[in-house]
Motif scaffolding. Structure first.
Motif, short mmCIF file in Angstrom:
data_model
loop_
_atom_site.label_atom_id
_atom_site.label_comp_id
_atom_site.label_asym_id
_atom_site.label_seq_id
_atom_site.Cartn_x
_atom_site.Cartn_y
_atom_site.Cartn_z
N ASP A 104 0.84 -1.19 0.00
CA ASP A 104 0.00 0.00 0.00
C ASP A 104 0.88 1.24 0.00
O ASP A 104 1.96 1.26 0.58
N ALA A 105 0.39 2.30 -0.65
CA ALA A 105 1.17 3.52 -0.76
C ALA A 105 1.50 4.12 0.60
O ALA A 105 2.44 4.90 0.73
N SER A 106 0.72 3.74 1.62
CA SER A 106 0.99 4.29 2.95
C SER A 106 2.33 3.80 3.49
O SER A 106 2.86 4.37 4.44
N GLN A 107 2.87 2.74 2.89
CA GLN A 107 4.17 2.25 3.33
C GLN A 107 5.31 2.99 2.64
O GLN A 107 6.47 2.79 2.95
N LEU A 120 -1.76 6.50 9.74
CA LEU A 120 -1.91 5.07 10.00
C LEU A 120 -2.93 4.48 9.05
O LEU A 120 -4.05 4.99 8.91
N THR A 121 -2.53 3.42 8.38
CA THR A 121 -3.46 2.64 7.57
C THR A 121 -3.89 1.43 8.38
O THR A 121 -3.04 0.71 8.91
N PRO A 122 -5.19 1.19 8.53
CA PRO A 122 -5.63 0.07 9.35
C PRO A 122 -5.00 -1.24 8.92
O PRO A 122 -4.89 -1.53 7.72
N ASP A 123 -4.58 -2.02 9.90
CA ASP A 123 -3.99 -3.33 9.64
C ASP A 123 -5.11 -4.32 9.37
O ASP A 123 -5.87 -4.68 10.26
N SER A 124 -5.22 -4.76 8.14
CA SER A 124 -6.32 -5.64 7.77
C SER A 124 -6.14 -7.06 8.29
O SER A 124 -7.07 -7.85 8.29
N LYS A 125 -4.92 -7.38 8.76
CA LYS A 125 -4.67 -8.75 9.20
C LYS A 125 -4.60 -8.91 10.71
O LYS A 125 -4.66 -10.03 11.20
N SER A 169 -7.64 5.46 5.77
CA SER A 169 -6.49 5.88 6.59
C SER A 169 -6.94 6.81 7.70
O SER A 169 -8.02 7.41 7.65
N PHE A 170 -6.07 6.90 8.71
CA PHE A 170 -6.20 7.87 9.79
C PHE A 170 -5.00 8.80 9.74
O PHE A 170 -3.87 8.36 9.51
N ILE A 208 -10.19 11.16 9.27
CA ILE A 208 -10.52 9.85 8.72
C ILE A 208 -10.83 10.01 7.24
O ILE A 208 -11.68 10.82 6.86
N THR A 209 -10.12 9.26 6.43
CA THR A 209 -10.36 9.27 4.99
C THR A 209 -10.90 7.91 4.58
O THR A 209 -10.34 6.87 4.94
N THR A 210 -12.01 7.90 3.86
CA THR A 210 -12.62 6.64 3.46
C THR A 210 -12.16 6.23 2.07
O THR A 210 -11.61 7.02 1.31
#
Length: 1022
Positions: A93-96, A121-126, A205-206, A229-231
């Motif tokens: 993800d681009a957040s990385q 912070l991008t929510p950890d989906s795992k 993302s937050f 918060i961005t959806t």
């Protein structure tokens, strides 16, 4: 001829050699969760064009062995790989990415260019654990952010504090901005969490803005930090996904009280087998705590469809359903959510439009949490139900402590409920129906236009509205001990409409000179309107047993015309906020960065409407200096410094500075000289009321080592708030009421934060990351005006036993909500001596002057640790969270301390149970030197394992001819796994507000316990 033949053979050989070097590459492109990426572009170096991945993320390409391939897709980092016959490529993800674009106030910025303290912070989906609302996704994961959810209530809200909060009586809640629209702090009636509007599956993302140089752009709403918060948006080919989970929850712990047999032995030994007390004993052995709790079953589902219509209109549509059952009987939460996003880009990418619509409908049933304490107190020898007494049906066939009644209108019912007695906890739950229907709709849109021919100039317009309605109804049955004989009905409806519009222009220019300067400036304006309408009604019924429904009183009504009939209570209010803001950024050589922001806010809540909030920040990329460039192990080093001012205007009402009046009601209030006219009573007001002001200083260091295998940031800050908004008592001659809201006092927060990321293992099959955060915050009140006495304090923290028994205080030189109590005295064996406290002032007598300030409710140290280990398709993760130095007043234990003869057998009318620790202490009194001491203030430091998750990702499941198969992930999670603590109560993490509506927790009673939950989840991509 021989020469021609030789030349031909050479050509054939070279062609064969070239052909032999070409290979057919068959590859698959997926994201970090194992989902195939549709429409990713794969290009070979030196070749024009490329190929696009299909529905399964697959591609085929013919290139030379070893050719560099570049795989790209919007929203992900480009990935470069060497050509090989079989390739499996995972895009991050681009957040990385170090060039990640972070959403900040009124714009975006590259993460590497941030001058303020901002965490993206991008929510950890795992490794997300049990997620019902948005705050669950960031709990324990961000330094400086403390999130305490409101116990185990289904759909529970949370107290969110960023750097400790900046106020005493005004709001300490951060500003929450969803897709550019700032929310108010009032939430929706019937919902314990204002973030219930957003389905967590929709969050992209937050961004958490912590220091004033980042938050001052929000002016009077930024003192307590900002969470943006961005959806998610649609892009690429059509994609359908499903995320669902099934949860089983159960209680983890109950308080240790006497069982039926032990209680019978105690009563008979103390009062005698033939005593009146012993005659009240029952024959049962009821575990009342077991009676009020249950195993709860919950499930959650979300379906998303995204893609692009006609290559010009990216879209995303989602729908979600949550059904969460609470472990405390009768509690549950049901919610439907829906969202729509349209994000077309037009006019050669010069015009970008983003439209969002979010809707939520929720149905809540609230359990009567009074049952929690009642289950601890109630006599364990009694049965839950009573089918033997002649008038048992009048009590709903529940066992209750009864008394001969003389106040009943009908002598047919000679017994009434003994009002001082503990109420049957099961009856409290089953005979109260407290439910709510809540609706919320948020619509927002952005238009960004990059001027053709003058691309350095952007115009941006944002507009949004939030319309919410909540209806809460509370029925208490006439047989309930809480409203015996008459029953009651309560109704509360709140409608709110919030509107926001902003426009700004941004000019950006790069000066391609020797110093390589970059400059951008933004200026804009915004207007917000908050409107609220409240309608309350409460009444009881007479002769309910005979079917009568006669209204006999109304709590919230007003007798407007004096005819003795009360009408419903209505309340309307609104406030406005008009703002002008600007920001300027300058950097030189992409090494030295300076930011200036300024905002002017005009609020309708103050006579002097305008407040001014500036900030400035500096950032230095030290790694780019010659002294650091050649240090191989040092990958990055940046220094940040910031200063700024923000304001506060929440939690004070809308027009407290204007002289206003209340119309008296009833014939006795007529002024007959001018006819039957009612008198108007002046209300208290404070004409010079103004903003709280918070000034923040911040120093930060961002760093990375060993090719970014180890990276992190350190921040130190100091915040000082002046002109604190507080409710104080004043001489009645000074105003029309002796209690007003004024600007008094000052407080400070000093803290240190650390965030560290460690990539422990990174190979083809193994990947292990560790994320750690540390927070230290010390809060102190530095000024508190309100009395002539130097020992002046403001009492806080009401207890359940007695009126005015406060155990917390605001006082100069101490943290907010410090415990203010007596010091317990102990014998030589360390056992507390009943009723003996320390004479701290040495005057020979024990008075309230001997109380002292001891510990505080908020932990000065917080830590979080998250780990995720991946091996091929398997992943394993866990999250830990620690709180060190928080203290709790154990209201349960203090209230049950008295084991004297008239306490166990109260007023010779009823029996009450006790904690085993109470029996051990065996106190015989309940005065303040017994109950209001530091003996009941316990160290509640803890280490919690929030969740443990094991998952498996798969692709091409059920693939067959003509069907591409499924990709997805299946996982199992345990939530709220364990807690390590010395605290003996139900849970050391307390968020109970208590009897004082201004109380911020730290009092342990009637807490809805957090359950342990077992979750089975499934994610699918079709």
């Amino acid at each position: 001829m021989p020469l021609r033949m030789l030349a031909l053979l050479c050509v054939i050989f070279l062609s064969a050699t070239a052909f032999a070097q070409n290979i057919t590459v068959k590859g698959n492109v997926k994201d970090a969760t194992g989902e195939p990426i549709i429409g990713a572009t794969v290009r070979a170096a030196g070749q024009d064009g490329g190929v696009i991945t299909d529905f399964d993320g697959n591609f085929t390409l013919s290139v030379k062995q070893g050719t560099e391939l570049t795989v790209s897709y919007i929203g992900y980092q480009d990935q470069k790989v060497a050509a090989a016959p079989q390739l499996s490529i995972t895009l991050q993800d681009a957040s990385q990415n170090l060039n990640e674009v972070v959403v900040i106030g009124y714009g975006v910025a590259k993460k590497t260019d941030l001058t303020g303290s901002v965490t993206a912070l991008t929510p950890d989906s795992k490794n997300k654990g049990l997620v019902v609302n948005a705050q669950d996704m960031i709990q324990g994961k961000i330094a400086g952010v403390n999130i305490t959810n409101a116990g185990g209530t289904p759909g529970a809200g949370a107290t969110i504090r960023i750097r400790g909060g900046a106020s005493l009586n005004a709001s300490n809640d951060p500003l929450i901005v969803i897709d550019g629209v700032a929310m108010d702090n009032n939430g929706v009636q019937g919902l314990s969490n204002p973030l219930s509007l957003v389905n967590p599956q929709d969050i992209e993302s937050f961004s958490v803005l912590k220091d004033a140089s980042a938050t001052a752009i929000y002016g009077s709403r930024g003192s307590n930090g900002v969470i943006i918060i961005t959806t998610k948006k649609g892009h690429g080919g059509t994609k359908v996904s499903y995320n669902g989970s099934f949860t089983v929850s159960t209680k983890k712990k109950t308080l240790d009280v006497m069982d039926g047999d032990s209680f019978r032995d105690l009563i008979t030994s103390r009062y005698g087998a033939d005593s009146d007390a012993a005659k009240l004993l029952g024959t049962a052995n009821t575990d009342w705590q077991d009676q009020i709790y249950r195993t709860a079953f919950s499930h959650d589902h979300a379906v998303t469809v995204s893609g692009t219509i006609g290559k010009v209109l990216p879209y995303r549509v989602s729908g979600g359903y949550t059904d969460q059952q609470g472990i405390l009987k009768t509690s549950d939460f049901k919610r439907f959510t829906g969202s729509l996003n349209l994000s077309p880009t037009l006019l050669d990418d010069h015009l970008k439009i983003n439209f969002n619509a979010k809707g939520m409908w929720a149905k809540s049933r609230f359990a009567n949490t009074n049952a929690v304490s009642a289950a601890v107190w109630f006599d364990p020898t009694q049965s839950v139900y009573d089918y033997t007494s002649a008038d048992a049906a009048n009590f709903g066939n529940y066992f209750e402590w009864r008394d001969k009644g003389t106040a009943l209108a009908n002598d047919k019912y000679p017994y009434t409920y003994y009002t001082l007695a503990t109420k049957n906890p099961v009856a409290l739950l089953n005979l109260k129906n407290d439910r709510a229907i809540s609706r919320d709709l948020m619509v927002s849109g952005d238009i960004d236009y990059q001027v053709h021919g003058f691309e350095d100039l952007h115009f941006h317009v944002t507009g949004g509205m939030d319309i919410a309605e909540g209806n809460q109804n509370t029925d208490i049955d006439p047989t309930s001990p809480e409203a015996f004989y008459y029953g009651s009905y309560g109704y509360k409806r709140i409608l709110k409409r919030n509107f926001q519009g902003s426009a700004y222009a941004m000019y950006t220019h790069d000066f391609k000179d020797k110093l390589d300067n970059h400059f951008d400036i933004m200026a804009g304006a915004e207007e917000s309107h908050f409107w609220r309408n409240q309608h309350n009604r409460t009444f009881s019924y007479s002769d309910a047993w005979n079917g009568g429904r006669s209204e006999i009183y109304t709590d919230d009504g007003v007798d407007y015309n004096g005819d003795g009939v009360k009408e419903d209570y209505h309340y309307k209010t609104e406030n406005y906020l008009v703002s002008y803001f600007g920001r300027a950024n300058w950097n030189m050589m992409d090494r030295y960065f300076v930011t200036f922001t300024f905002r002017a806010d005009g609020s309708s809540r103050f006579k002097d409407h305008w407040g001014y909030f500036p900030s400035t920040a500096f950032m230095w990329k030290m790694k780019d200096e010659n002294a650091f460039k050649d240090i191989k192990w040092l990958s990055d080093l940046k220094f940040r410094a910031g200063w700024g001012m923000t304001g506060q205007q929440e939690g004070i009402g809308d027009y407290g500075y204007i002289a206003n009046y209340t119309m008296n009601s009833g014939a006795q209030n007529y002024y007959y000289v001018v006819g039957n006219g009612n008198l108007a009573r002046p209300n208290a007001f404070q004409s010079d009321l103004t903003w709280e002001k918070t000034t923040t200083y911040n120093l930060g260091l961002d760093w990375a080592l060993f090719n970014r295998r180890l990276s992190g940031s350190f921040d130190w800050y100091y915040r000082k708030t002046t002109d604190l908004l507080n409710t104080v008592y004043v001489p009645s001659t000074a105003n029309f009421r002796n209690q007003v809201t004024k600007n008094i006092g000052a407080m400070s927060n000093t803290g240190f934060e650390a965030a560290i990321k460690f990539i422990a293992v990174d190979t083809e099959d193994w990947h292990w990351t560790l994320d750690y955060n540390f927070t230290y915050n010390y809060n102190k009140i530095t000024k508190l005006t309100g009395g002539d006495n130097s020992d002046y304090y403001v009492a806080k923290g009401g207890t359940s036993f007695g009126t005015g028994n406060n155990v917390q205080a605001f006082a100069v030189g101490h943290p907010a909500y410090t415990y203010y109590i007596y010091q317990q005295a102990y014998d030589k064996n360390g056992k507390p001596i009943e009723g003996v406290v320390v004479d701290r002032n040495g005057d020979g007598v024990i008075t309230s002057a001997d109380k002292y300030y001891y510990k505080q409710k908020d932990a000065p140290v917080l830590m979080g640790l998250a780990s995720r280990l991946e091996w091929k398709n398997w992943d394993f993760g866990f999250s830990l969270r620690a709180s060190l130095g928080n203290y709790v007043f154990n209201d349960f234990a203090a209230g049950m301390a008295n084991c004297g003869p008239n306490a166990l057998f109260t007023n010779n009318k009823y029996l009450t149970n006790r904690l085993l620790t109470s029996i051990s202490d065996n106190f015989q009194t309940a005065d303040e030197t017994t109950t209001l001491t530091d003996y009941w203030v316990h160290n509640a430091s803890f280490l919690k394992c929030d969740n443990i998750t094991l998952g498996y990702s798969f692709q091409n499941l059920f693939k067959c001819a003509g069907y591409h198969g499924l990709a997805g992930r299946i996982y199992g999670t345990v939530n709220n796994v364990f807690t390590i603590t010395n605290y003996k109560g139900l849970d050391p993490e307390i968020n109970y507000k208590g009897l004082d509506p201004e109380n911020q927790g730290g009092i342990d009673r009637d807490v809805y316990p957090r359950p342990i939950s077992f979750i089975l989840g499934l994610s699918l991509n079709f």
